[in-house]
Design a protein around this motif. Sequence first.
Motif, PDB file in Angstrom:
ATOM      1  N   GLY A  60      80.555  -6.431  35.672  1.00 21.92           N
ATOM      2  CA  GLY A  60      79.461  -7.260  35.178  1.00 21.92           C
ATOM      3  C   GLY A  60      78.851  -8.128  36.262  1.00 21.92           C
ATOM      4  N   ILE A  61      79.461  -8.160  37.447  1.00 24.01           N
ATOM      5  CA  ILE A  61      78.917  -8.931  38.572  1.00 24.01           C
ATOM      6  C   ILE A  61      78.386  -7.973  39.636  1.00 24.01           C
ATOM      7  CG2 ILE A  61      79.449 -10.557  40.423  1.00 24.01           C
ATOM      8  CD1 ILE A  61      81.632 -11.710  38.570  1.00 24.01           C
ATOM      9  N   LYS A  62      79.234  -7.079  40.097  1.00 25.00           N
ATOM     10  CA  LYS A  62      78.832  -6.102  41.119  1.00 25.00           C
ATOM     11  C   LYS A  62      77.891  -5.049  40.539  1.00 25.00           C
ATOM     12  CE  LYS A  62      83.314  -6.671  43.210  1.00 25.00           C
ATOM     13  NZ  LYS A  62      84.640  -6.238  42.877  1.00 25.00           N
ATOM     14  N   ASN A  63      77.997  -4.818  39.249  1.00 26.55           N
ATOM     15  CA  ASN A  63      77.177  -3.839  38.554  1.00 26.55           C
ATOM     16  C   ASN A  63      76.874  -4.412  37.174  1.00 26.55           C
ATOM     17  OD1 ASN A  63      76.466  -1.475  36.872  1.00 26.55           O
ATOM     18  ND2 ASN A  63      77.000  -0.322  38.695  1.00 26.55           N
ATOM     19  N   GLU A  64      75.688  -4.151  36.636  1.00 28.82           N
ATOM     20  CA  GLU A  64      75.330  -4.693  35.319  1.00 28.82           C
ATOM     21  C   GLU A  64      76.192  -4.119  34.200  1.00 28.82           C
ATOM     22  OE1 GLU A  64      70.916  -5.750  34.562  1.00 28.82           O
ATOM     23  OE2 GLU A  64      70.914  -3.974  35.860  1.00 28.82           O
ATOM     24  N   HIS A  65      76.646  -2.899  34.362  1.00 30.29           N
ATOM     25  CA  HIS A  65      77.509  -2.294  33.344  1.00 30.29           C
ATOM     26  C   HIS A  65      78.883  -2.939  33.397  1.00 30.29           C
ATOM     27  CE1 HIS A  65      75.045   1.052  31.825  1.00 30.29           C
ATOM     28  NE2 HIS A  65      74.539   1.101  33.047  1.00 30.29           N
ATOM     29  N   ILE A  66      79.469  -3.121  32.232  1.00 30.89           N
ATOM     30  CA  ILE A  66      80.814  -3.681  32.126  1.00 30.89           C
ATOM     31  C   ILE A  66      81.704  -2.606  31.522  1.00 30.89           C
ATOM     32  CG2 ILE A  66      82.256  -5.485  31.136  1.00 30.89           C
ATOM     33  CD1 ILE A  66      79.648  -7.171  30.885  1.00 30.89           C
ATOM     34  N   LEU A  67      82.684  -2.148  32.297  1.00 28.16           N
ATOM     35  CA  LEU A  67      83.598  -1.101  31.855  1.00 28.16           C
ATOM     36  C   LEU A  67      85.024  -1.611  31.927  1.00 28.16           C
ATOM     37  CD1 LEU A  67      82.272   1.956  33.940  1.00 28.16           C
ATOM     38  CD2 LEU A  67      81.430   1.128  31.750  1.00 28.16           C
ATOM     39  N   PHE A  68      85.876  -1.067  31.083  1.00 27.97           N
ATOM     40  CA  PHE A  68      87.317  -1.208  31.287  1.00 27.97           C
ATOM     41  C   PHE A  68      88.051  -0.050  30.658  1.00 27.97           C
ATOM     42  CE2 PHE A  68      86.997  -4.272  27.606  1.00 27.97           C
ATOM     43  CZ  PHE A  68      87.792  -3.615  26.708  1.00 27.97           C
ATOM     44  N   GLY A  69      89.262   0.158  31.140  1.00 27.31           N
ATOM     45  CA  GLY A  69      90.089   1.252  30.651  1.00 27.31           C
ATOM     46  C   GLY A  69      91.007   0.775  29.544  1.00 27.31           C
ATOM     47  N   THR A  78      79.294  -3.000  27.782  1.00 28.57           N
ATOM     48  CA  THR A  78      78.173  -3.824  28.220  1.00 28.57           C
ATOM     49  C   THR A  78      77.481  -4.507  27.049  1.00 28.57           C
ATOM     50  OG1 THR A  78      77.827  -2.310  30.066  1.00 28.57           O
ATOM     51  CG2 THR A  78      76.026  -3.806  29.538  1.00 28.57           C
ATOM     52  N   ARG A  79      77.318  -3.826  25.943  1.00 25.28           N
ATOM     53  CA  ARG A  79      76.616  -4.456  24.819  1.00 25.28           C
ATOM     54  C   ARG A  79      77.438  -5.583  24.189  1.00 25.28           C
ATOM     55  NH1 ARG A  79      76.722  -0.276  19.778  1.00 25.28           N
ATOM     56  NH2 ARG A  79      78.162  -1.652  18.771  1.00 25.28           N
ATOM     57  N   LYS A  88      83.394 -15.047  30.217  1.00 26.11           N
ATOM     58  CA  LYS A  88      83.511 -15.034  28.752  1.00 26.11           C
ATOM     59  C   LYS A  88      84.978 -14.871  28.351  1.00 26.11           C
ATOM     60  CE  LYS A  88      79.115 -15.407  28.326  1.00 26.11           C
ATOM     61  NZ  LYS A  88      78.530 -16.667  27.975  1.00 26.11           N
ATOM     62  N   ALA A  89      85.238 -14.856  27.046  1.00 26.60           N
ATOM     63  CA  ALA A  89      86.610 -14.865  26.523  1.00 26.60           C
ATOM     64  C   ALA A  89      87.477 -13.743  27.073  1.00 26.60           C
ATOM     65  CB  ALA A  89      86.581 -14.810  24.999  1.00 26.60           C
ATOM     66  N   TYR A  90      86.941 -12.521  27.156  1.00 27.10           N
ATOM     67  CA  TYR A  90      87.707 -11.381  27.649  1.00 27.10           C
ATOM     68  C   TYR A  90      87.168 -10.886  28.997  1.00 27.10           C
ATOM     69  CZ  TYR A  90      89.677 -11.150  22.955  1.00 27.10           C
ATOM     70  OH  TYR A  90      90.327 -11.434  21.790  1.00 27.10           O
ATOM     71  N   GLY A  91      86.503 -11.750  29.730  1.00 26.28           N
ATOM     72  CA  GLY A  91      85.884 -11.384  30.994  1.00 26.28           C
ATOM     73  C   GLY A  91      86.857 -10.900  32.052  1.00 26.28           C
ATOM     74  N   THR A  92      88.116 -11.320  31.979  1.00 34.11           N
ATOM     75  CA  THR A  92      89.107 -10.883  32.974  1.00 34.11           C
ATOM     76  C   THR A  92      89.448  -9.408  32.836  1.00 34.11           C
ATOM     77  OG1 THR A  92      90.906 -11.579  31.524  1.00 34.11           O
ATOM     78  CG2 THR A  92      90.164 -13.167  33.180  1.00 34.11           C
TER      79      THR A  92
END
Length: 182
Positions: A60-69, A78-79, A88-92
């Motif tokens: 979400g910083i280096k790229n606008e898309h936010i992904l996790f496994g 991302t949405r 944000k709450a689960y940003g880590t």
Amino acid sequence: MDLSSWFEFTIYDAIFLVVVLGFFFYWLTRTEKPMPAPPKELPPLPMSDMTVGDLRKYDGIKNEHILFGLNGTIYDVTRGKGFYGPGKAYGTLAGHDATRALGTMDQNAVKTEWDDHTGMSADEQETANEWETQFKFKYLTVGRLVKSEEEKADYKGRKSFVRGAESLDSIINGGEDDKKNN
């Protein structure tokens, strides 16, 4: 009681009248503010498997898309950036394998290297599975989280999608798994 007592004008009446007139003039002269523009919708990423290093770029910083496994599957959340975005709450969890963190309900359990999830109890794994059940019907599936470059599959340019009950293996094999099961 005479008629003149009905027409007395006290200080309380004056205050009430000023407040009512104030609200009336405010209502008459108000200007409607335009609605804020909806957040821009990012196009879906092409499906691809990623290593932990590849995934780290999508925080979400280096790229606008936010992904996790989660349980070996990569989700585009991302949405849900109000939950998973930076700060944000689960940003880590963004850009990481979130299985252990969601299974233990401890965001500090996020690891920066490959995690094979050994040491997770059955209850913790079940909690992670429950999270995944929600995600696969809500967020785009991008691919699989793999340990090495050699394990990556070719999705033939397919865009990420909300997969629901469809398995990634059937997508990779072009539906051949579904034919074998019938």
